[in-house]
Design a protein around this motif. Sequence first.
Motif, PDB file in Angstrom:
ATOM      1  N   MET A  15       0.715  -1.098  -0.169  1.00 43.51           N
ATOM      2  CA  MET A  15      -0.119  -0.101   0.050  1.00 43.51           C
ATOM      3  C   MET A  15       0.721   1.353   0.074  1.00 43.51           C
ATOM      4  O   MET A  15       0.420   2.476  -0.676  1.00 43.51           O
ATOM      5  CB  MET A  15      -0.914  -0.013   1.225  1.00 43.51           C
ATOM      6  N   ASN A  16       2.210   1.336   0.525  1.00 40.31           N
ATOM      7  CA  ASN A  16       2.771   2.456   0.563  1.00 40.31           C
ATOM      8  C   ASN A  16       3.261   2.753  -0.723  1.00 40.31           C
ATOM      9  O   ASN A  16       3.919   3.934  -0.960  1.00 40.31           O
ATOM     10  CB  ASN A  16       4.183   2.306   1.417  1.00 40.31           C
ATOM     11  N   SER A  17       3.381   2.014  -1.738  1.00 37.71           N
ATOM     12  CA  SER A  17       3.740   2.459  -3.001  1.00 37.71           C
ATOM     13  C   SER A  17       2.706   2.784  -4.030  1.00 37.71           C
ATOM     14  O   SER A  17       2.731   3.059  -4.972  1.00 37.71           O
ATOM     15  CB  SER A  17       4.517   1.009  -3.689  1.00 37.71           C
ATOM     16  N   LEU A  18       1.317   2.894  -3.436  1.00 31.82           N
ATOM     17  CA  LEU A  18       0.006   3.147  -4.304  1.00 31.82           C
ATOM     18  C   LEU A  18      -0.391   4.482  -3.904  1.00 31.82           C
ATOM     19  O   LEU A  18      -1.505   4.473  -3.378  1.00 31.82           O
ATOM     20  CB  LEU A  18      -0.813   1.883  -4.125  1.00 31.82           C
ATOM     21  N   THR A  19       0.236   5.329  -3.987  1.00 39.72           N
ATOM     22  CA  THR A  19      -0.217   6.799  -3.534  1.00 39.72           C
ATOM     23  C   THR A  19      -0.328   8.012  -4.387  1.00 39.72           C
ATOM     24  O   THR A  19      -0.459   8.986  -4.204  1.00 39.72           O
ATOM     25  CB  THR A  19       0.633   7.190  -2.381  1.00 39.72           C
ATOM     26  N   GLU A  20      -0.581   7.467  -5.542  1.00 33.80           N
ATOM     27  CA  GLU A  20      -0.700   8.349  -6.527  1.00 33.80           C
ATOM     28  C   GLU A  20      -2.288   8.771  -6.812  1.00 33.80           C
ATOM     29  O   GLU A  20      -3.064   7.830  -6.874  1.00 33.80           O
ATOM     30  CB  GLU A  20      -0.344   7.862  -7.897  1.00 33.80           C
ATOM     31  N   TYR A  21      -2.712   9.936  -6.666  1.00 38.93           N
ATOM     32  CA  TYR A  21      -4.069  10.480  -6.627  1.00 38.93           C
ATOM     33  C   TYR A  21      -3.933  11.831  -7.409  1.00 38.93           C
ATOM     34  O   TYR A  21      -3.275  12.560  -7.311  1.00 38.93           O
ATOM     35  CB  TYR A  21      -4.558  10.753  -5.360  1.00 38.93           C
ATOM     36  N   GLY A  22      -5.149  11.991  -8.327  1.00 35.68           N
ATOM     37  CA  GLY A  22      -5.467  13.255  -8.706  1.00 35.68           C
ATOM     38  C   GLY A  22      -5.691  14.343  -7.749  1.00 35.68           C
ATOM     39  O   GLY A  22      -5.020  15.298  -7.048  1.00 35.68           O
ATOM     40  N   ASP A  23      -7.127  13.999  -7.150  1.00 36.27           N
ATOM     41  CA  ASP A  23      -7.492  14.869  -5.842  1.00 36.27           C
ATOM     42  C   ASP A  23      -7.964  13.634  -5.009  1.00 36.27           C
ATOM     43  O   ASP A  23      -8.914  12.906  -5.134  1.00 36.27           O
ATOM     44  CB  ASP A  23      -8.802  15.520  -6.291  1.00 36.27           C
ATOM     45  N   VAL A  24      -7.179  13.661  -4.007  1.00 31.54           N
ATOM     46  CA  VAL A  24      -7.258  12.521  -3.019  1.00 31.54           C
ATOM     47  C   VAL A  24      -8.520  12.340  -2.373  1.00 31.54           C
ATOM     48  O   VAL A  24      -9.221  11.384  -2.273  1.00 31.54           O
ATOM     49  CB  VAL A  24      -6.247  12.536  -2.047  1.00 31.54           C
ATOM     50  N   ALA A  25      -9.457  13.360  -1.981  1.00 30.54           N
ATOM     51  CA  ALA A  25     -10.702  13.338  -1.237  1.00 30.54           C
ATOM     52  C   ALA A  25     -11.565  12.743  -2.526  1.00 30.54           C
ATOM     53  O   ALA A  25     -12.278  11.794  -2.176  1.00 30.54           O
ATOM     54  CB  ALA A  25     -11.151  14.605  -0.802  1.00 30.54           C
ATOM     55  N   GLN A  26     -11.548  13.236  -3.747  1.00 35.40           N
ATOM     56  CA  GLN A  26     -12.532  12.751  -4.788  1.00 35.40           C
ATOM     57  C   GLN A  26     -12.316  11.418  -5.284  1.00 35.40           C
ATOM     58  O   GLN A  26     -13.084  10.468  -5.454  1.00 35.40           O
ATOM     59  CB  GLN A  26     -12.390  13.738  -6.036  1.00 35.40           C
ATOM     60  N   ASP A  27     -10.755  11.262  -5.138  1.00 34.89           N
ATOM     61  CA  ASP A  27     -10.259   9.772  -5.796  1.00 34.89           C
ATOM     62  C   ASP A  27     -11.082   8.584  -4.675  1.00 34.89           C
ATOM     63  O   ASP A  27     -11.151   7.713  -5.077  1.00 34.89           O
ATOM     64  CB  ASP A  27      -8.897   9.817  -6.071  1.00 34.89           C
ATOM     65  N   VAL A  28     -10.580   9.259  -3.455  1.00 33.61           N
ATOM     66  CA  VAL A  28     -10.855   8.094  -2.415  1.00 33.61           C
ATOM     67  C   VAL A  28     -12.400   7.833  -2.452  1.00 33.61           C
ATOM     68  O   VAL A  28     -13.103   6.597  -2.151  1.00 33.61           O
ATOM     69  CB  VAL A  28     -10.476   8.371  -1.070  1.00 33.61           C
ATOM     70  N   ALA A  29     -13.393   8.781  -2.582  1.00 36.18           N
ATOM     71  CA  ALA A  29     -14.817   8.688  -2.558  1.00 36.18           C
ATOM     72  C   ALA A  29     -15.048   7.848  -3.861  1.00 36.18           C
ATOM     73  O   ALA A  29     -15.949   7.118  -3.633  1.00 36.18           O
ATOM     74  CB  ALA A  29     -15.401  10.038  -2.539  1.00 36.18           C
ATOM     75  N   ALA A  30     -14.582   8.193  -4.684  1.00 41.19           N
ATOM     76  CA  ALA A  30     -14.872   7.459  -6.199  1.00 41.19           C
ATOM     77  C   ALA A  30     -14.599   5.897  -5.961  1.00 41.19           C
ATOM     78  O   ALA A  30     -15.344   5.019  -6.364  1.00 41.19           O
ATOM     79  CB  ALA A  30     -14.340   7.651  -7.306  1.00 41.19           C
ATOM     80  N   GLU A  31     -13.356   5.616  -5.427  1.00 42.04           N
ATOM     81  CA  GLU A  31     -13.126   4.100  -5.080  1.00 42.04           C
ATOM     82  C   GLU A  31     -14.009   3.360  -4.008  1.00 42.04           C
ATOM     83  O   GLU A  31     -14.235   2.338  -4.212  1.00 42.04           O
ATOM     84  CB  GLU A  31     -11.652   3.986  -4.619  1.00 42.04           C
ATOM     85  N   LEU A  32     -14.381   4.182  -3.227  1.00 37.30           N
ATOM     86  CA  LEU A  32     -15.468   3.647  -2.035  1.00 37.30           C
ATOM     87  C   LEU A  32     -16.531   3.458  -2.823  1.00 37.30           C
ATOM     88  O   LEU A  32     -17.453   2.351  -2.240  1.00 37.30           O
ATOM     89  CB  LEU A  32     -15.226   4.551  -0.976  1.00 37.30           C
ATOM     90  N   MET A  33     -17.069   4.176  -3.757  1.00 32.80           N
ATOM     91  CA  MET A  33     -18.305   3.931  -4.453  1.00 32.80           C
ATOM     92  C   MET A  33     -18.231   2.692  -5.160  1.00 32.80           C
ATOM     93  O   MET A  33     -19.172   2.066  -5.367  1.00 32.80           O
ATOM     94  CB  MET A  33     -18.798   5.324  -5.357  1.00 32.80           C
ATOM     95  N   GLY A  34     -17.075   2.454  -5.794  1.00 34.05           N
ATOM     96  CA  GLY A  34     -17.102   1.242  -6.324  1.00 34.05           C
ATOM     97  C   GLY A  34     -17.282  -0.009  -5.691  1.00 34.05           C
ATOM     98  O   GLY A  34     -17.869  -1.049  -6.113  1.00 34.05           O
ATOM     99  N   VAL A  35     -16.632   0.003  -4.361  1.00 38.11           N
ATOM    100  CA  VAL A  35     -16.748  -1.031  -3.575  1.00 38.11           C
ATOM    101  C   VAL A  35     -18.228  -1.085  -2.752  1.00 38.11           C
ATOM    102  O   VAL A  35     -18.681  -2.142  -2.705  1.00 38.11           O
ATOM    103  CB  VAL A  35     -15.533  -0.892  -2.214  1.00 38.11           C
ATOM    104  N   ARG A  36     -18.844  -0.275  -2.713  1.00 40.51           N
ATOM    105  CA  ARG A  36     -20.045  -0.099  -2.114  1.00 40.51           C
ATOM    106  C   ARG A  36     -20.793  -0.484  -3.265  1.00 40.51           C
ATOM    107  O   ARG A  36     -21.979  -1.460  -2.687  1.00 40.51           O
ATOM    108  CB  ARG A  36     -20.438   1.401  -1.927  1.00 40.51           C
ATOM    109  N   ASP A  37     -20.834  -0.504  -4.574  1.00 42.62           N
ATOM    110  CA  ASP A  37     -21.470  -1.021  -5.466  1.00 42.62           C
ATOM    111  C   ASP A  37     -21.644  -2.512  -5.251  1.00 42.62           C
ATOM    112  O   ASP A  37     -22.822  -3.261  -5.438  1.00 42.62           O
ATOM    113  CB  ASP A  37     -21.282  -0.571  -6.855  1.00 42.62           C
ATOM    114  N   LYS A  38     -20.139  -3.062  -4.984  1.00 40.36           N
ATOM    115  CA  LYS A  38     -20.497  -4.632  -4.703  1.00 40.36           C
ATOM    116  C   LYS A  38     -21.191  -5.002  -3.384  1.00 40.36           C
ATOM    117  O   LYS A  38     -21.842  -5.990  -3.536  1.00 40.36           O
ATOM    118  CB  LYS A  38     -18.861  -4.979  -4.439  1.00 40.36           C
ATOM    119  N   LEU A  39     -21.046  -4.131  -2.309  1.00 38.08           N
ATOM    120  CA  LEU A  39     -21.870  -4.375  -1.357  1.00 38.08           C
ATOM    121  C   LEU A  39     -23.185  -4.550  -1.653  1.00 38.08           C
ATOM    122  O   LEU A  39     -24.044  -5.343  -1.084  1.00 38.08           O
ATOM    123  CB  LEU A  39     -21.569  -3.509  -0.343  1.00 38.08           C
ATOM    124  N   TYR A  40     -23.718  -3.649  -2.355  1.00 37.26           N
ATOM    125  CA  TYR A  40     -25.335  -3.353  -2.619  1.00 37.26           C
ATOM    126  C   TYR A  40     -25.501  -4.735  -3.498  1.00 37.26           C
ATOM    127  O   TYR A  40     -26.759  -5.172  -3.301  1.00 37.26           O
ATOM    128  CB  TYR A  40     -25.346  -2.290  -3.498  1.00 37.26           C
TER     129      TYR A  40
END
Length: 311
Positions: free
Chosen positions: A170-195
């Motif tokens: 995980m320490n090598s995977l820290t490239e973001y455009g906008d960290v807040a927006q990117d984190v939210a978008a990635e969480l949405m993708g996982v949330r879809d799997k939960l749904y």
Amino acid sequence: MDSLAAAPGTGPATSPLPIIRKPRPAARFADLPADRTLVMGILNVTPDSFSDGGTHPTPDTAIAAGLRMFYAGADIIDVGGESTRPGAAEVSPEEEQRRVLPVIEALVKAGALVSVDTTHASTAAAALKAGAAIINDVSGLTIEPEMAELAARTGAPYVLTHRRGDAKTMNSLTEYGDVAQDVAAELMGVRDKLYAAGVAPEQIIIDPGLGFSKTDQQNWELLKNMAPLEALGHKILVGASRKRFLGTLLTVAGKAAAPQERDHATAAITAISAARGAWAVRVHDVGSSLDAVKVAARMSRPQLGDTRTTN
């Protein structure tokens, strides 16, 4: 500590015994306070966690530590048997369960509301059977996707944490455009799997994953801009306690503050998070953060014209 008096004629007690508190009925998730941010106490039953690894080497010492948090006012006790720090070694589900299940059973019997910090569905299932109420999966379904089915089948609240990779990558995977927006978008993708698995929206608790696949600067940026996460419409859990970016902030003479020296900074983040409406904070030092959330709750109350003077 209170102690029992010596029996008549036996002289003074030489080994004071604690008064045993009568166990309360097991707390339920729905009974948690709704008028303030909750405090989740961290109980690591591990030899290698970054802050307190090896502090609780036996079930008895871990149970005692959990009870201290419970009696100090922790709303939830989060019990984990595998370190999630960067570079940590993997632990088998069997070993993890050997560490955590006796602790969970004892704390639930005492009346505590317990969450299990695990990435393994079999451990989560065993913990729920032992009385735990919440699944705290820091992997974001990346290790065992069947965790989603377990949450759907049991209806247990599920903490969805943002993380890229695993403890070793995980320490090598820290490239973001906008960290807040990117984190939210990635969480949405996982949330879809939960749904898709049948998990209800109200079961989901969002954890931005401070310290996981994020630099120090990105952690601060995420803390300052939680709006994209809040827009997802779920409870927010903030876990900043004693993390490395706080140690870096508190550096003196070129030396970062040790984990145990970061509790005041943790409490400051607790107060800010509570003022912004976080559902809960996950912390090592329960007392300071409980004080912080109570102050934040009092400050946010409507003024009722109380003119009484105080010293």
